[in-house]
Design an enzyme around this catalytic site. Structure first.
Site, PDB file in Angstrom:
ATOM      1  N   LYS A   1       0.606   2.819 -12.077  1.00 49.56           N
ATOM      2  CA  LYS A   1       1.614   3.782 -11.588  1.00 49.56           C
ATOM      3  C   LYS A   1       2.286   3.204 -10.353  1.00 49.56           C
ATOM      4  CE  LYS A   1       2.471   6.914  -9.006  1.00 49.56           C
ATOM      5  NZ  LYS A   1       3.790   6.699  -8.365  1.00 49.56           N
TER       6      LYS A   1
ATOM      7  N   GLU B   1      -6.338   0.398   0.009  1.00 51.36           N
ATOM      8  CA  GLU B   1      -5.659  -0.469   0.982  1.00 51.36           C
ATOM      9  C   GLU B   1      -4.613   0.407   1.664  1.00 51.36           C
ATOM     10  OE1 GLU B   1      -6.665  -3.430   1.546  1.00 51.36           O
ATOM     11  OE2 GLU B   1      -7.828  -3.865  -0.256  1.00 51.36           O
TER      12      GLU B   1
ATOM     13  N   CYS C   1       2.074  -3.682   5.773  1.00 58.33           N
ATOM     14  CA  CYS C   1       0.935  -2.897   6.275  1.00 58.33           C
ATOM     15  C   CYS C   1       0.148  -3.659   7.341  1.00 58.33           C
ATOM     16  CB  CYS C   1       0.037  -2.503   5.127  1.00 58.33           C
ATOM     17  SG  CYS C   1      -0.360  -3.882   4.077  1.00 58.33           S
TER      18      CYS C   1
ATOM     19  N   GLU D   1       1.415   4.360  12.624  1.00 57.73           N
ATOM     20  CA  GLU D   1       2.105   3.323  11.872  1.00 57.73           C
ATOM     21  C   GLU D   1       3.565   3.725  11.696  1.00 57.73           C
ATOM     22  OE1 GLU D   1       1.284   2.866   7.629  1.00 57.73           O
ATOM     23  OE2 GLU D   1       0.948   0.753   8.045  1.00 57.73           O
TER      24      GLU D   1
HETATM   25  P1  NAD Z   1       2.515   6.584  -0.269  1.00 53.25           P
HETATM   26  O1  NAD Z   1       1.105   6.772   0.059  1.00 53.25           O
HETATM   27  O2  NAD Z   1       3.446   7.702  -0.083  1.00 53.25           O
HETATM   28  O3  NAD Z   1       2.668   6.194  -1.815  1.00 53.25           O
HETATM   29  C1  NAD Z   1       1.959   5.105  -2.386  1.00 53.25           C
HETATM   30  C2  NAD Z   1       1.753   5.384  -3.847  1.00 53.25           C
HETATM   31  O4  NAD Z   1       0.880   6.493  -3.972  1.00 53.25           O
HETATM   32  C3  NAD Z   1       3.014   5.752  -4.619  1.00 53.25           C
HETATM   33  O5  NAD Z   1       2.936   5.206  -5.911  1.00 53.25           O
HETATM   34  C4  NAD Z   1       2.922   7.269  -4.678  1.00 53.25           C
HETATM   35  O6  NAD Z   1       3.591   7.812  -5.802  1.00 53.25           O
HETATM   36  C5  NAD Z   1       1.434   7.462  -4.814  1.00 53.25           C
HETATM   37  N1  NAD Z   1       0.923   8.748  -4.356  1.00 53.25           N
HETATM   38  C6  NAD Z   1       1.429   9.572  -3.422  1.00 53.25           C
HETATM   39  N2  NAD Z   1       0.643  10.653  -3.287  1.00 53.25           N
HETATM   40  C7  NAD Z   1      -0.395  10.492  -4.138  1.00 53.25           C
HETATM   41  C8  NAD Z   1      -1.540  11.264  -4.453  1.00 53.25           C
HETATM   42  N3  NAD Z   1      -1.783  12.432  -3.858  1.00 53.25           N
HETATM   43  N4  NAD Z   1      -2.391  10.805  -5.381  1.00 53.25           N
HETATM   44  C9  NAD Z   1      -2.168   9.617  -5.982  1.00 53.25           C
HETATM   45  N5  NAD Z   1      -1.093   8.853  -5.744  1.00 53.25           N
HETATM   46  C10 NAD Z   1      -0.220   9.281  -4.820  1.00 53.25           C
HETATM   47  O7  NAD Z   1       2.940   5.294   0.507  1.00 53.25           O
HETATM   48  P2  NAD Z   1       4.338   4.583   0.547  1.00 53.25           P
HETATM   49  O8  NAD Z   1       5.201   5.353   1.470  1.00 53.25           O
HETATM   50  O9  NAD Z   1       4.837   4.307  -0.822  1.00 53.25           O
HETATM   51  O10 NAD Z   1       3.922   3.164   1.180  1.00 53.25           O
HETATM   52  C11 NAD Z   1       3.818   2.941   2.528  1.00 53.25           C
HETATM   53  C12 NAD Z   1       2.378   2.978   2.985  1.00 53.25           C
HETATM   54  O11 NAD Z   1       1.587   2.060   2.247  1.00 53.25           O
HETATM   55  C13 NAD Z   1       2.215   2.563   4.430  1.00 53.25           C
HETATM   56  O12 NAD Z   1       1.375   3.474   5.090  1.00 53.25           O
HETATM   57  C14 NAD Z   1       1.551   1.208   4.363  1.00 53.25           C
HETATM   58  O13 NAD Z   1       0.786   0.852   5.445  1.00 53.25           O
HETATM   59  C15 NAD Z   1       0.744   1.326   3.136  1.00 53.25           C
HETATM   60  N6  NAD Z   1       0.455   0.005   2.594  1.00 53.25           N
HETATM   61  C16 NAD Z   1      -0.803  -0.515   2.725  1.00 53.25           C
HETATM   62  C17 NAD Z   1      -1.091  -1.783   2.248  1.00 53.25           C
HETATM   63  C18 NAD Z   1      -2.456  -2.382   2.367  1.00 53.25           C
HETATM   64  O14 NAD Z   1      -2.762  -3.285   1.615  1.00 53.25           O
HETATM   65  N7  NAD Z   1      -3.303  -1.929   3.257  1.00 53.25           N
HETATM   66  C19 NAD Z   1      -0.097  -2.525   1.629  1.00 53.25           C
HETATM   67  C20 NAD Z   1       1.164  -1.984   1.540  1.00 53.25           C
HETATM   68  C21 NAD Z   1       1.436  -0.702   2.004  1.00 53.25           C
END
Ligand code: NAD
Length: 482
Positions: free
Chosen positions: A171, A246, A280, A380
């Site tokens: 997804k 992550e 991230c 962040e």
């Molecule tokens: P997000 O958490 O909003 O979304 C990430 C994914 O999760 C999307 O596919 C979204 O549809 C899905 N999602 C959202 N709510 C969910 C739920 N309740 N259950 C299951 N899936 C759900 O994050 P974003 O805004 O897309 O990405 C940015 C964030 O990702 C930042 O906080 C960044 O630090 C983090 N990030 C972390 C890493 C790492 O490896 N540590 C890498 C890249 C990004």
């Protein structure tokens, strides 16, 4: 503009069961809709999970050579379609083409191939006194990704899943599904057995809980925000499935008073500004000795001013827009918060040049006089915003670096590697970059504290997809023919 009205389930392109809603994919450089995808419902989740469950029985018994063949075949096709992958990523999240081509696409293809060499790991056994450890693929894995490095994040999960014999339901972020749709086409083309790779496009807020709580899912590998990561873990807990997270970061770079300041500051500023700060592991807190503070500010300002911010398709552009107007607004709100809390803006800010007002841009922004308890030093921001914090002693720098809810990455620039290592070992973070050396996909990637659980990449990343079975027996009898 392409319309993707199907999901890839059980080796076929299937229409949604019920939900007729559509999701627009928008180019953040100009606000134009570039594609429309289907939006999955719980019924589609059930179909995709059933398909992955059925395929697991045979895929998990394939030989290491078969799995290696498929990983290499997928990588070959990715290479053929590298230009398309570049456009799919850049046009949906804004990273400049010249960076996307290398950092987001070529590096991902190369990293994916690494897993072809690891397919026999699951077949290896380890002896212990009185028995052997055997390795098994964990089962059906749900892979959920964000939008900032969408292909890299996919292959960092798909590679070990395929290598170990797991099947997947993928997804992607609703903002960046296009490269995943290309990968589904590739899996289809290379003849990956039906049901091994299933793709749903849709909102995590709508199907995330159903995906993560599904009784037939054995593991969820999630990359995204800490808030969504917590929801994923809560949904997964009642069925006691493995969750690999992550999450976010607020990482620190410590520069010592005897480090090469030009090199160290350049490393730190470029690290934060890459991908418009949407990394991230970005080193968003630069900790510098008070004795060299003004010198650091001067170097950092010059580097920030050297960025060419603009059209991601131009080969001259070094910083594109943020991934969306919502992300742009979030970052602008944080910059305003920093100003309101008394940090000193030395470059960038909330204003935009008129030629950039049509897109989700934010200028490279640096704050001086940041104290570590300010919101901009604790939360962040996920944008091109660097906080420079002064320190009096190395011990104080280490304490500031560790004073964070997060613990994803860290870095040290000192006079030499030995000094840097001495400091680096005291930092509570999953990664530490010394003297300008940077992340590669052979090392384990993951966080301490609220930056996550589990690891991606390398052998440690592979282990997340494995169940260990201890077999107690007379080990000398095991090699005899039955
Ligand atoms: P997000 O958490 O909003 O979304 C990430 C994914 O999760 C999307 O596919 C979204 O549809 C899905 N999602 C959202 N709510 C969910 C739920 N309740 N259950 C299951 N899936 C759900 O994050 P974003 O805004 O897309 O990405 C940015 C964030 O990702 C930042 O906080 C960044 O630090 C983090 N990030 C972390 C890493 C790492 O490896 N540590 C890498 C890249 C990004």
């Amino acid at each position: 503009m392409n319309t993707y009205s199907h999901f890839y389930i059980n080796g076929q392109w299937q229409l949604p069961v019920t939900n007729g809603n559509r999701i627009e994919v928008t180019n953040p450089a100009n606000g134009k809709c570039i594609a429309i995808t289907a939006s999955a419902s719980a019924d589609d989740v059930d179909r995709a999970v059933a398909s992955a469950k059925q395929a697991f029985a045979s895929w998990s018994t394939t030989s290491a050579a078969q799995r290696r063949h498929f990983i290499n075949a997928i990588a070959d096709e990715m290479q053929q379609r590298a230009a398309e992958l570049t456009a799919a990523i850049s046009d949906s999240m804004g990273c400049p083409y010249n960076l996307t081509r290398k950092m987001q696409v070529q590096d991902s293809i190369d990293a994916f191939r690494q897993f072809a060499d690891m397919t026999d790991y699951v077949e290896q056994t380890e002896a212990f006194p009185g028995g052997q450890h055997h390795r098994h693929a964990i089962g059906v894995c749900v892979l959920i990704n964000p939008w900032n490095y969408p292909l890299s994040q996919l292959v960092g999960k798909l590679g070990p899943a395929l290598a170990t014999g797991c099947t997947v339901v993928v997804k992607p972020s609703e903002q960046t599904p296009l490269q995943d749709l290309i990968i589904a086409e590739i899996c289809d083309k290379v003849g990956l057995p039906a049901g091994v790779f299933n793709l749903l496009t849709g909102y995590g807020s709508q199907i995330g809980t159903h995906l993560c709580s599904h009784p037939d899912v054995d593991m969820v590998s999630f990359t995204g925000s800490t808030a969504a990561g917590v929801s994923v873990a809560q949904a997964a807990a009642p069925s006691v499935k493995r969750v690999c997270q992550e999450l976010g970061g607020k990482s620190a770079l410590i520069i010592t008073d005897d480090a090469d300041l030009e090199q160290a500051v350049a490393f730190g500023v470029h690290d934060v500004m890459t991908n418009s700060g949407q990394t991230c592991s970005a080193l968003t807190r630069m900790l510098v000795p008070i004795s060299h503070y003004q010198q650091v500010l001067d170097i950092a300002r010059d580097i920030a001013n050297s960025y060419t911010v603009g059209d991601p398709r131009s080969e001259h552009t070094t910083m594109g827009p943020l991934s969306s107007t919502q992300q742009q607004q979030r970052v602008i709100d944080y910059i305003q918060r920093g100003i309101d809390e008394g940090a000193r803006l030395i470059v960038g800010g909330v204003e935009l040049p008129s030629e950039l007002q049509h897109g989700a841009y934010v200028m490279p922004t640096i704050f001086a006089d940041v104290s570590n308890d300010m919101t901009i030093a604790q939360e962040e921001i996920f944008g091109p915003v660097l906080c420079i914090i002064g320190y009096q002693s190395t011990q104080q720098a280490i304490e500031i670096a560790n004073d964070s809810a997060y613990g994803l990455a860290s870095a040290v620039y000192a006079a030499n590697t030995a000094d840097a290592l001495n400091i680096g070992k005291q930092l509570r973070a999953g990664q530490c970059y010394l003297q300008g050396h940077y992340f590669n996909t052979y090392g384990a990637f993951g966080g301490f504290k609220q930056s996550g659980n589990g690891r991606e990449w390398g052998v440690e990343g592979l282990r997340e997809y494995i169940e260990l079975q201890a077999i107690f027996c007379q080990t000398s009898d095991m090699d005899r023919p039955s």
